[in-house]
Design a protein around this motif. Structure first.
Motif, PDB file in Angstrom:
ATOM      1  N   GLY A 117       0.552  -1.381  -0.206  1.00 13.58           N
ATOM      2  CA  GLY A 117      -0.355  -0.179  -0.593  1.00 13.58           C
ATOM      3  C   GLY A 117       0.844   1.284   0.296  1.00 13.58           C
ATOM      4  O   GLY A 117       0.278   2.568  -0.835  1.00 13.58           O
ATOM      5  N   VAL A 118       2.158   1.206   1.002  1.00 22.53           N
ATOM      6  CA  VAL A 118       2.794   2.357   0.421  1.00 22.53           C
ATOM      7  C   VAL A 118       3.151   2.975  -0.354  1.00 22.53           C
ATOM      8  O   VAL A 118       3.746   3.845  -0.850  1.00 22.53           O
ATOM      9  N   VAL A 119       3.970   1.629  -1.166  1.00 20.66           N
ATOM     10  CA  VAL A 119       4.540   1.959  -2.333  1.00 20.66           C
ATOM     11  C   VAL A 119       3.975   2.431  -3.394  1.00 20.66           C
ATOM     12  O   VAL A 119       4.145   3.566  -4.195  1.00 20.66           O
ATOM     13  N   THR A 120       2.717   1.801  -3.107  1.00 23.04           N
ATOM     14  CA  THR A 120       1.516   1.816  -4.585  1.00 23.04           C
ATOM     15  C   THR A 120       1.202   3.312  -3.927  1.00 23.04           C
ATOM     16  O   THR A 120       1.089   4.059  -5.308  1.00 23.04           O
ATOM     17  N   GLY A 121       1.122   4.289  -2.827  1.00 25.53           N
ATOM     18  CA  GLY A 121       0.658   5.576  -2.961  1.00 25.53           C
ATOM     19  C   GLY A 121       1.874   6.872  -2.514  1.00 25.53           C
ATOM     20  O   GLY A 121       1.762   7.278  -3.623  1.00 25.53           O
ATOM     21  N   TYR A 122       3.007   5.760  -3.008  1.00 28.94           N
ATOM     22  CA  TYR A 122       4.153   6.830  -2.926  1.00 28.94           C
ATOM     23  C   TYR A 122       4.891   6.923  -4.637  1.00 28.94           C
ATOM     24  O   TYR A 122       4.746   8.134  -5.110  1.00 28.94           O
ATOM     25  N   VAL A 123       4.299   5.652  -4.938  1.00 30.73           N
ATOM     26  CA  VAL A 123       4.380   6.306  -6.837  1.00 30.73           C
ATOM     27  C   VAL A 123       3.393   7.288  -7.623  1.00 30.73           C
ATOM     28  O   VAL A 123       3.593   8.056  -7.605  1.00 30.73           O
ATOM     29  N   VAL A 124       1.734   6.289  -7.018  1.00 37.17           N
ATOM     30  CA  VAL A 124       1.119   7.180  -7.294  1.00 37.17           C
ATOM     31  C   VAL A 124       1.454   9.176  -7.301  1.00 37.17           C
ATOM     32  O   VAL A 124       1.168   9.480  -7.874  1.00 37.17           O
ATOM     33  N   VAL A 182      13.647  10.245   2.194  1.00 30.64           N
ATOM     34  CA  VAL A 182      12.561   9.682   1.030  1.00 30.64           C
ATOM     35  C   VAL A 182      11.834   8.828   2.343  1.00 30.64           C
ATOM     36  O   VAL A 182      10.340   9.904   2.175  1.00 30.64           O
ATOM     37  N   LEU A 183      11.380   8.563   3.676  1.00 31.05           N
ATOM     38  CA  LEU A 183      10.402   8.237   4.524  1.00 31.05           C
ATOM     39  C   LEU A 183       9.551   9.296   4.975  1.00 31.05           C
ATOM     40  O   LEU A 183       8.169   9.786   4.928  1.00 31.05           O
ATOM     41  N   LYS A 184      10.105  10.878   4.885  1.00 29.94           N
ATOM     42  CA  LYS A 184      10.046  11.890   5.865  1.00 29.94           C
ATOM     43  C   LYS A 184       8.596  12.517   4.625  1.00 29.94           C
ATOM     44  O   LYS A 184       8.007  12.624   4.313  1.00 29.94           O
ATOM     45  N   SER A 185       9.187  12.137   2.684  1.00 29.51           N
ATOM     46  CA  SER A 185       7.959  12.804   2.011  1.00 29.51           C
ATOM     47  C   SER A 185       7.049  12.354   1.652  1.00 29.51           C
ATOM     48  O   SER A 185       6.107  13.062   0.571  1.00 29.51           O
ATOM     49  N   LEU A 186       6.957  10.709   2.038  1.00 22.95           N
ATOM     50  CA  LEU A 186       5.484  10.523   1.995  1.00 22.95           C
ATOM     51  C   LEU A 186       4.555  11.217   2.334  1.00 22.95           C
ATOM     52  O   LEU A 186       3.931  11.963   3.549  1.00 22.95           O
ATOM     53  N   PRO A 187       3.851  11.675   1.561  1.00 28.98           N
ATOM     54  CA  PRO A 187       2.426  12.315   1.551  1.00 28.98           C
ATOM     55  C   PRO A 187       1.159  11.881   2.814  1.00 28.98           C
ATOM     56  O   PRO A 187       1.822  11.180   3.385  1.00 28.98           O
ATOM     57  N   GLN A 188       0.758  12.742   3.711  1.00 34.32           N
ATOM     58  CA  GLN A 188      -0.120  12.329   4.770  1.00 34.32           C
ATOM     59  C   GLN A 188      -0.689  11.441   4.145  1.00 34.32           C
ATOM     60  O   GLN A 188      -1.429  10.695   5.173  1.00 34.32           O
ATOM     61  N   GLY A 189      -1.191  11.133   3.456  1.00 35.19           N
ATOM     62  CA  GLY A 189      -2.595  10.903   2.164  1.00 35.19           C
ATOM     63  C   GLY A 189      -2.642   9.034   2.300  1.00 35.19           C
ATOM     64  O   GLY A 189      -2.840   8.447   2.448  1.00 35.19           O
ATOM     65  N   VAL A 190      -1.383   8.978   1.767  1.00 35.48           N
ATOM     66  CA  VAL A 190      -0.766   7.530   1.709  1.00 35.48           C
ATOM     67  C   VAL A 190      -0.108   6.810   3.481  1.00 35.48           C
ATOM     68  O   VAL A 190      -1.023   5.934   3.638  1.00 35.48           O
ATOM     69  N   LEU A 191       0.119   7.793   4.255  1.00 35.38           N
ATOM     70  CA  LEU A 191      -0.054   7.243   5.792  1.00 35.38           C
ATOM     71  C   LEU A 191      -1.358   6.870   6.100  1.00 35.38           C
ATOM     72  O   LEU A 191      -1.436   6.010   7.348  1.00 35.38           O
TER      73      LEU A 191
END
Length: 414
Positions: free
Chosen positions: A173-180, A313-322
């Motif tokens: 889910g995280v990888v998919t969300g980040y790629v999108v 990289v991990l810190k740049s994850l959008p809040q929506g993904v989290l």
């Protein structure tokens, strides 16, 4: 291969990475809020988890990360007396854990189990999960479609994935969300610049603690609250795994391990460490309970602490993904609480049962807070700790009807 163990080393590595990602957001958020280093927090969380596993003989699949319970007093001490004094106060809190461990060893765990029957532990577990639900929703509502994409990918992987993919739905889910996010420009330019500028390797900014009795007076008493949280988290973890960790390796040992783990994080200059519901949610979702997976996740946390680029990289994850993955993780915790009540065959026809459960749920989820004055500063007993304390007291003082039972003793449920 059973659902609880993984024999393939490569799969254990991937599953361990998933655990480190699950704890990352909350672990770096705490030091940001209190004025400590996120890199030290990551490094300290990894070390604390490894120490916990060593002292519990690798029997409990628990991950330790930054504690939210210590945010208010730690932030105050950092502001007034400096980070070193905060480290000393947090070490003193760890010493209190060691005292609690000795007390449990002296009195016996059975006496504690009498005040933690399923009619109390079940609703408290629900509070742990649903108490975090606002965090998940607040993250998700920053970008609902991205959160739903992430959540959908995790659900699909869990239900329809084959082999390894079915075991790592959160990571999928995280990888998919980040790629999108990257493809649609949802990752901020600031985040991309931080990734580009961050060096690949670099030691965190460690600093030594200092003994300041003013800081100790402010921070250490919070351990009374987190003691209750520790018991609840160990029970939750045992419910998910299907074992009684209060009996083996024993509450005195897990408290002792948690205390030394907390002290190790503080000694490095990090925040207090505590058992993480996020990672228990991962256990519930993947049904992989191998402690070696958590230990690998701890090693990844140490590496993240030593790699500013990976952390960026991990810190740049959008809040929506989290938010998308958090909805699933926190919901899983609450579901374990419902399962606890069901398996114990709690009879809700009795007024006493309804009163106990009602008090726990409303006070635990309604935002109730009991003010406490410690060392000239105002703290509060709230959330899961307040719910657990109220449930314990209500269970002890409310009269029991002759035909009433609140479920079999904790040790018989596993």
């Amino acid at each position: 291969m059973s659902a609880s163990t993984v024999n393939d080393p490569a799969r254990r590595v991937v599953l361990g990475l998933q655990h480190s990602i699950a704890m990352f957001g909350a672990t770096v958020l705490v030091p940001i809020l209190v004025g400590l280093s996120p890199s030290v927090a990551l490094f300290g969380a990894g070390v604390a988890t490894l120490i916990f596993h060593l002292l519990t003989r690798g029997q409990v699949p628990i991950f330790l990360g930054s504690s939210f319970a210590f945010i208010a007093p730690t932030a105050l001490v950092v502001k007034e007396f400096g980070p070193a004094a905060a480290g000393g106060g947090l070490i003193a809190a760890g010493v209190m854990y060691l005292l609690f461990s000795g007390l449990v060893k002296l009195l016996g765990t059975d006496r504690l189990l009498r005040v933690f029957p399923p009619v109390v532990t079940g609703p408290v577990i629900i509070v742990i999960g649903l108490g975090l639900s606002s965090v998940a929703v607040n993250q998700a509502k920053t970008n609902w479609w991205l959160a739903l994409v992430t959540l959908g990918a995790a659900v699909i992987a869990s239900l329809y994935g084959k082999g390894l993919f079915r075991m790592i739905p959160i990571l999928v889910g995280v990888v998919t969300g980040y790629v999108v996010s990257l493809l649609t420009g949802q990752v901020t330019q600031e985040g991309l610049d931080a990734i580009a500028a961050a060096p690949l390797l670099g030691l965190p900014d460690f600093h030594a603690p200092a003994l300041d009795w003013r800081a100790v007076a402010i921070i250490a008493p919070v351990a009374v609250v987190t003691f209750i949280e520790h018991v609840g988290d160990v029970i939750v973890n045992g419910r998910v795994v299907g074992k009684n960790f209060l009996e083996k390796p024993g509450l005195s040992r897990t408290l002792f391990a948690d205390g030394l783990a907390n002290m190790s994080s503080a000694a490095l200059g990090g925040p207090a460490a505590t058992t993480y519901a996020e990672n228990t949610g991962v256990l519930a979702l993947t049904r992989v309970y191998d402690p070696r997976v958590l230990q690998i996740g701890a090693v990844f946390a140490v590496l993240f602490g030593c790699s500013p680029k990976l952390a960026a990289v991990l810190k740049s994850l959008p809040q929506g993904v989290l938010g998308g993955v958090s909805i699933l993780l926190f919901g899983m915790i609450a579901s374990v609480g419902i399962r606890t009540l069901t398996e114990a065959k709690i009879d809700f026809a009795h007024s006493r049962t309804l009163i106990i459960v009602s008090l726990i749920l409303v006070l635990g989820l309604g935002g109730a807070a009991f003010p406490i004055q410690v060392g000239g500063t105002s703290l509060s007993l709230s959330g899961m700790a307040l719910a657990a304390l109220v449930g314990i007291v209500a269970n002890l003082i409310l009269p029991r009807q002759r035909d009433e039972a609140d479920g079999p003793p904790e040790r018989t449920l596993h």
